[in-house]
Every structure is written in C-alpha cells, then in structure tokens.
Write a protein that holds these residues in place. Structure first.
Motif, mmCIF file in Angstrom:
data_model
loop_
_atom_site.group_PDB
_atom_site.id
_atom_site.type_symbol
_atom_site.label_atom_id
_atom_site.label_comp_id
_atom_site.label_asym_id
_atom_site.label_seq_id
_atom_site.Cartn_x
_atom_site.Cartn_y
_atom_site.Cartn_z
ATOM 1 N N TYR A 275 0.913 -1.224 -0.162
ATOM 2 C CA TYR A 275 0.099 -0.026 -0.097
ATOM 3 C C TYR A 275 0.924 1.279 -0.018
ATOM 4 O O TYR A 275 2.071 1.168 0.627
ATOM 5 C CB TYR A 275 -0.887 0.079 1.115
ATOM 6 N N ALA B 223 -5.309 0.153 6.215
ATOM 7 C CA ALA B 223 -4.312 -0.510 5.175
ATOM 8 C C ALA B 223 -3.797 -1.798 6.061
ATOM 9 O O ALA B 223 -4.118 -3.034 5.208
ATOM 10 C CB ALA B 223 -3.006 0.226 4.714
ATOM 11 N N ALA C 132 -2.435 -5.099 4.626
ATOM 12 C CA ALA C 132 -0.846 -4.601 3.986
ATOM 13 C C ALA C 132 0.197 -5.213 4.786
ATOM 14 O O ALA C 132 0.055 -5.607 5.834
ATOM 15 C CB ALA C 132 -1.051 -3.114 4.299
#
Length: 214
Positions: free
Chosen positions: A4, A86, A91
């Motif tokens: 991300y 995220a 992530a």
C-alpha cells in the motif's frame, strides 16, 4: 506481499524512483495527502480523515474517490488512521509518501516513530518525499542500493549498540552511539552501503538525488 501507498500531508516531489516504488500498490490518501494524487497521476481507492485540511478544489476524478470520514476530535492522526485501514486490509508493506516536511513538524516526527513501530511488527516500511527516504533499521545486516556519493544519516531513537557501517566515506565497526549523538549524521555512500545494528532503534535517512549515477 500486499503493498500500500499512504499519501500523507508533507512535501512530495515526483521522481522516477518514487514512480517505481508506488507502482502496483494500493493507494489510500490521508486528508490533505489527496493533493499528491494529482502530482503522481494516480487515483486513490480511499480517502480518509476529518477533512479539515482537504484542498478546496479538486479535479473531478479525485472528487469521486470514496471517503471515510472521522470526527475532528479523535485519538489518532489522519495518517495513522489510513495506515490502520491498510493494515486491516492485509497490508504487509507500506510506502508513506509525503512523510517528511510540511507545516507540521510534529506530524513528521510521528511518521518516523510510527514507521519504527510498524517495522518492529514485521511491516516493510519506506518513508519518502521523493527527494529523501527513510528506512527503519532491523537488528540484522542489510544493504542499500544507493548511488555513489549519496548523502545519508542514521537517526538514533535510542542508544545504539553494535552499529557497523560499510561502504561509506566514514565507516564504523560495532560502535556504541549515545542517544542524541550526531556521530552518524551526514555520511556518504562509497560503493555498496551496508549497515548492521545489534541493539537500539534507528532509521537510515538517505537523499538519493545527491548521488552520482553510473
């Protein structure tokens, strides 16, 4: 690896290296960080924050970005909220774009500290403004692919022990660095830069545009 890019509110300059670093990543903008989307020619999948510093005018394609609004009175910055989202989405690697500079020095410091905490949790983190990059140092040997002459510093967030620096103008071999020391400031890459840290919290901050390619 789920990668991300978080667009933060600090300074950002578009460079070929930055384009490569964010290529193929999922994009989340944190409040005023949305303005970097136009600079980078990208459209975030999500825009989060209290929007108290959002740009007054945006192109149509950015106005359509889905928003997640938070109250102004909250316990986290917009940037940290974007990072948390995220991470919730899986992530494992983050590019914090716009992490340096800007009007809020306190926010810039928080981004440095946050990156260290994330790295300790096993997240691969890069902080960047395009002209400077920050990389948390693990307790292991690591090498960096910076060009000859690149200016760099190692910022200690605690006392450091067993710090070794190779491939630099001023090399170190297993030294201790007191907290607040300037010993590790303003070094230069000479060959392949290698750093090893036994104990402590530290970050390498490099200025890639100062190096000599070729």
């Amino acid at each position: 690896m789920s990668r991300y890019t978080i667009l933060l509110g600090g300074e950002l300059v578009r460079t070929p290296a930055l384009d490569r670093q964010i290529a193929g990543t999922r994009i989340v903008a944190a409040d005023s960080g949305i303005r970097h989307a136009e600079t980078l020619g990208i459209v975030p999948e999500l825009w989060v924050g209290d929007f108290d510093s959002a740009p007054p005018v945006l192109p149509e394609r950015l106005k359509a970005v889905p928003k997640r609004k938070f109250p102004s009175d909250k316990d986290s910055t917009d940037g940290e909220l974007a990072v948390d989202i995220a991470l919730e989405q899986g992530a494992t690697a983050l590019v914090l774009a716009g992490a340096f500079g800007g009007a809020r020095a306190d926010h810039a410091f928080l981004h440095l500290a946050l990156a260290l905490r994330l790295a300790e949790a096993g997240i691969d983190v890069l902080l960047t403004s395009g002209t400077q990059e920050g990389r948390p140092l693990p307790h292991a040997a690591v090498t960096f692919d910076y060009a000859e002459g690149t200016l760099f510093s190692i910022l200690g967030f605690s006392e450091l022990a067993g710090l070794t620096v190779r491939g630099a103008k001023w090399e170190l071999a297993g030294v201790e660095v007191p907290f607040g020391s300037s010993l590790t400031m303003s070094n230069e890459v000479r060959g392949t830069l290698g750093v090893e840290l036994a104990q402590g919290r530290a970050m390498l901050v490099a200025h890639p545009l100062t190096g000599k390619e070729g």
